[in-house]
Design an enzyme around this catalytic site. Structure first.
Site, PDB file in Angstrom:
ATOM      1  CG  HIS A   1      -1.917   1.097   1.190  1.00 27.73           C
ATOM      2  ND1 HIS A   1      -1.626   2.368   1.633  1.00 27.73           N
ATOM      3  CD2 HIS A   1      -3.195   1.133   0.730  1.00 27.73           C
ATOM      4  CE1 HIS A   1      -2.695   3.136   1.447  1.00 27.73           C
ATOM      5  NE2 HIS A   1      -3.656   2.405   0.906  1.00 27.73           N
TER       6      HIS A   1
ATOM      7  CD  GLU B   1      -5.336   1.325  -3.105  1.00 28.57           C
ATOM      8  OE1 GLU B   1      -6.507   1.536  -2.804  1.00 28.57           O
ATOM      9  OE2 GLU B   1      -4.437   1.157  -2.275  1.00 28.57           O
TER      10      GLU B   1
END
Ligand code: PEP
Length: 260
Positions: free
Chosen positions: A96, A168
């Protein structure tokens, strides 16, 4: 038909009591069992077992937000893939942007974590995404494909079926993030898919590519209507179970219309 994935990462939020209530709400809903939909939740380590236990036989997958690459040993403060599996996780979210940029995780380390997740029988959810500067420089595809190749560097073609990828963009995530347009997301997704198809060759399955970054109830339909997007990874808008269910229901409706 492959399911449409909708999941959420809670980041550093929610106590065990919050987590139990969240799981109870999902369990009480018929949506997790809807054909064509796969939900997942990434709670903090401290709430993994609470969520997994609270979900019971409700088919929502539970993911850890990180793991260490080592199986065990002298790694104070770290948690292994086997430990999260022991708490009921069947997936691990890796790479992430907050871990890449706040903690300084490298592509090489993330690749080792992907390997460790697969070795422990977990589904590896690899997150990739370019920074604002990289996008402005026209290097979004180059940056994300590089992260993808390094993240999946030690994964064999026949293991790709146990991987998921989340695109993302760093500039789209969190407070102040600007959601990526479905068309811009689609062009990166297509490049990621092409890179994985090359790796998959004749034996592998190209993993689903999810989009994440300021997804909410307003924009989820347009994103879900984009054929290149195989799922949505939601942050803030799904930190309450009702939010996850609302986005999932809206996205599923759009997907059903598209395939009808
Ligand atoms: C995220 O951090 O992965 C994310 C998608 O967050 P948000 O939806 O809040 O932008």
């Amino acid at each position: 038909m492959a399911p449409f994935w909708v999941g959420t990462g809670w980041k550093m939020n929610h106590t065990r009591a919050d987590a139990a209530a969240y799981a109870a709400t999902l369990r009480a809903s018929p949506l997790p069992r809807a054909p064509g939909l796969q939900l997942f939740v990434c709670p903090p380590f401290t709430a993994l077992a609470t969520v997994a236990d609270g979900l019971g036989d409700c088919p929502v997958k539970v993911a850890a937000q990180n793991i260490h690459w080592a199986a065990a040993g002298a790694h104070t403060g770290e948690i292994s893939a086997a430990m999260v599996a022991d708490c009921g996780a069947t997936m691990a979210e890796l790479g992430h942007s907050e871990r890449r940029h706040d903690i300084g995780e490298t592509d090489e380390e993330i690749g080792r974590k992907v390997r460790a997740a697969l070795d422990a029988g977990l589904i590896a959810l690899l997150c990739v995404g370019e920074t604002r500067l990289e996008r402005r420089a026209g290097a979004a595809i180059e940056a994300t494909v590089r992260q993808l190749k390094l993240g999946l560097g030690d994964v064999a073609a026949d293991e790709l079926k146990r991987c998921l990828v989340a695109y993302e963009p760093v500039w789209a995530i969190g407070e102040g993030g600007v959601p990526c347009s479905p068309a811009d997301a689609a062009s990166v997704h297509a490049a990621l898919r092409a890179a994985m198809a090359e790796k998959a060759g004749a034996v592998g399955v190209v993993p689903p590519v999810l989009y994440g970054g300021s997804v909410n109830l307003e924009n989820c339909r347009a994103l879900a209507a984009e054929p290149e997007i195989d799922g949505l990874f939601v942050g803030r808008a799904a930190w309450q179970a009702e939010g996850l269910l609302a986005v999932a229901e809206a996205a599923l409706e759009v997907r059903r219309q598209r395939t009808a």
